[in-house]
Enzyme design. Structure first.
Site, PDB file in Angstrom:
ATOM      1  N   HIS A   1       3.279  -6.886   4.952  1.00  0.00           N
ATOM      2  CA  HIS A   1       1.904  -6.295   5.396  1.00  0.00           C
ATOM      3  C   HIS A   1       1.638  -6.376   6.850  1.00  0.00           C
ATOM      4  O   HIS A   1       2.308  -7.289   7.395  1.00  0.00           O
ATOM      5  CB  HIS A   1       0.770  -7.068   4.373  1.00  0.00           C
ATOM      6  CG  HIS A   1       0.790  -6.760   2.973  1.00  0.00           C
ATOM      7  ND1 HIS A   1      -0.261  -5.648   2.540  1.00  0.00           N
ATOM      8  CD2 HIS A   1       1.254  -7.156   2.119  1.00  0.00           C
ATOM      9  CE1 HIS A   1       0.115  -5.698   1.255  1.00  0.00           C
ATOM     10  NE2 HIS A   1       0.993  -6.661   1.000  1.00  0.00           N
TER      11      HIS A   1
ATOM     12  N   GLU B   1       1.971 -11.598   6.434  1.00  0.00           N
ATOM     13  CA  GLU B   1       0.871 -10.858   7.202  1.00  0.00           C
ATOM     14  C   GLU B   1       1.548 -10.757   8.705  1.00  0.00           C
ATOM     15  O   GLU B   1       1.399 -11.678   9.184  1.00  0.00           O
ATOM     16  CB  GLU B   1      -0.451 -11.037   7.130  1.00  0.00           C
ATOM     17  CG  GLU B   1      -1.148 -10.957   5.773  1.00  0.00           C
ATOM     18  CD  GLU B   1      -1.494  -9.789   5.241  1.00  0.00           C
ATOM     19  OE1 GLU B   1      -1.421  -8.862   6.245  1.00  0.00           O
ATOM     20  OE2 GLU B   1      -2.296  -9.511   4.452  1.00  0.00           O
TER      21      GLU B   1
ATOM     22  N   GLU C   1      -1.040   1.239   8.061  1.00  0.00           N
ATOM     23  CA  GLU C   1      -0.348  -0.059   7.723  1.00  0.00           C
ATOM     24  C   GLU C   1       0.819   0.162   7.060  1.00  0.00           C
ATOM     25  O   GLU C   1       1.955  -0.317   7.239  1.00  0.00           O
ATOM     26  CB  GLU C   1      -1.253  -0.720   6.790  1.00  0.00           C
ATOM     27  CG  GLU C   1      -0.587  -2.227   6.512  1.00  0.00           C
ATOM     28  CD  GLU C   1      -1.198  -3.011   5.529  1.00  0.00           C
ATOM     29  OE1 GLU C   1      -0.671  -3.997   5.220  1.00  0.00           O
ATOM     30  OE2 GLU C   1      -2.539  -2.859   5.142  1.00  0.00           O
TER      31      GLU C   1
ATOM     32  N   HIS D   1       0.915  -1.318   0.005  1.00  0.00           N
ATOM     33  CA  HIS D   1      -0.099  -0.286   0.017  1.00  0.00           C
ATOM     34  C   HIS D   1       0.823   1.285   0.007  1.00  0.00           C
ATOM     35  O   HIS D   1       2.217   1.329  -0.480  1.00  0.00           O
ATOM     36  CB  HIS D   1      -0.896  -0.278   1.136  1.00  0.00           C
ATOM     37  CG  HIS D   1      -1.717  -1.323   1.134  1.00  0.00           C
ATOM     38  ND1 HIS D   1      -2.689  -1.673   0.345  1.00  0.00           N
ATOM     39  CD2 HIS D   1      -1.770  -2.404   2.480  1.00  0.00           C
ATOM     40  CE1 HIS D   1      -3.228  -2.788   0.602  1.00  0.00           C
ATOM     41  NE2 HIS D   1      -2.544  -3.323   1.702  1.00  0.00           N
TER      42      HIS D   1
END
Length: 265
Positions: free
Chosen positions: A78, A146, A24, A9
């Protein structure tokens, strides 16, 4: 060995933040920066970034760059989330590969998952498959990690911690080094300690927008300056040797309604 690190992102990506405001991207990019520095301890390793602090790089552009550079491995970093915006119970680590489970990518995912769970102490949610763009469109072995949940009151304390971010980076680098038999350098370069923690309040294509934000900040008692970098007009509000000083300024800016982030330059 060429490695592409992808901090998922961008700092202005809508919705990608915790209920109490941690973006994030702030976590993702910090881990990528620490990992890049750790890879400097290995011989014949070149690290590229798929992301940018200036903008949210489109997924196609990220994978196109990795493919054109012919990198050997792609690691996307992430922080997870669950639910529609509030605090929820899911917590822990999970690592993704493409549904065909490419053998080397799957082995790398196993090593990353194991290292992250052992080093962080968070629950092991396992290795999973997904048709994510960065896993599907890359020509090299690719994984997506993640590293905790933005929506967990337990995990968010860790995600905000620089120590935890370093731990995550160390776990990922250790896994990559193990998978690809990287050799430690007998004469690694010294760590980069000359940077400053800078507080940025905005980046714009049009100078007028940057000037308008600068004027608003000045009217609220801040001392911003506008400068041009890589085709964008950026608004910076402070630069500090100590991150806690930058954090203090960010807290004040956010309490005044400004969207800001910290980066190490």
């Amino acid at each position: 060995m060429k490695i592409m690190l992808d901090a998922g992102h961008g700092y202005n990506t809508p919705g990608k933040r915790s209920p109490d405001g941690l973006r994030e991207y702030e976590f993702n990019r910090a881990v990528a920066n620490y990992a890049r520095d750790l890879f400097r301890n290995y011989e014949n390793v070149t690290v590229y970034f798929a992301h940018s602090d200036d903008r949210d790089v489109p997924l196609q552009e990220r994978t196109n760059r990795a493919n054109s550079l012919n990198v050997d491995a792609y690691v996307s970093i992430h922080a997870n989330a669950f639910g529609s915006g509030g605090w929820t119970s899911p917590s822990g680590i999970e690592t993704y590969v493409y549904p065909s489970r490419p053998p080397v990518a799957y082995q790398l995912a196993q090593k990353i998952q194991r290292n992250l769970v052992v080093e962080t102490g968070l629950p092991d949610r396992g290795i999973k498959t997904a048709d994510f763009h960065v896993l599907r469109e890359t020509k090299m072995d690719a994984v997506l990690a993640e590293c905790g949940f933005l929506t967990s009151k337990n995990d968010i304390k860790l995600l905000r911690s620089e120590e935890y971010r370093k731990t995550v980076a160390e776990a990922i680098v250790k896994a990559v080094a193990d998978q690809f038999n990287l050799k430690r350098s007998s004469n690694p370069p010294p760590p980069n300690t000359s940077g400053l923690y800078k507080v940025q309040a905005g980046a714009f294509q049009e100078k007028k927008n940057a000037d308008d934000l600068g004027a608003k900040l000045r009217s609220d008692g801040y001392t911003p300056y506008v400068y041009q970098d890589n085709g964008l007009y950026k608004v910076q509000v402070g630069a500090f040797e100590k991150k806690q000083n930058a954090n203090s300024l960010v807290s004040k800016l956010r309490s005044d309604g400004y969207e800001t982030f910290i980066y190490l330059d």
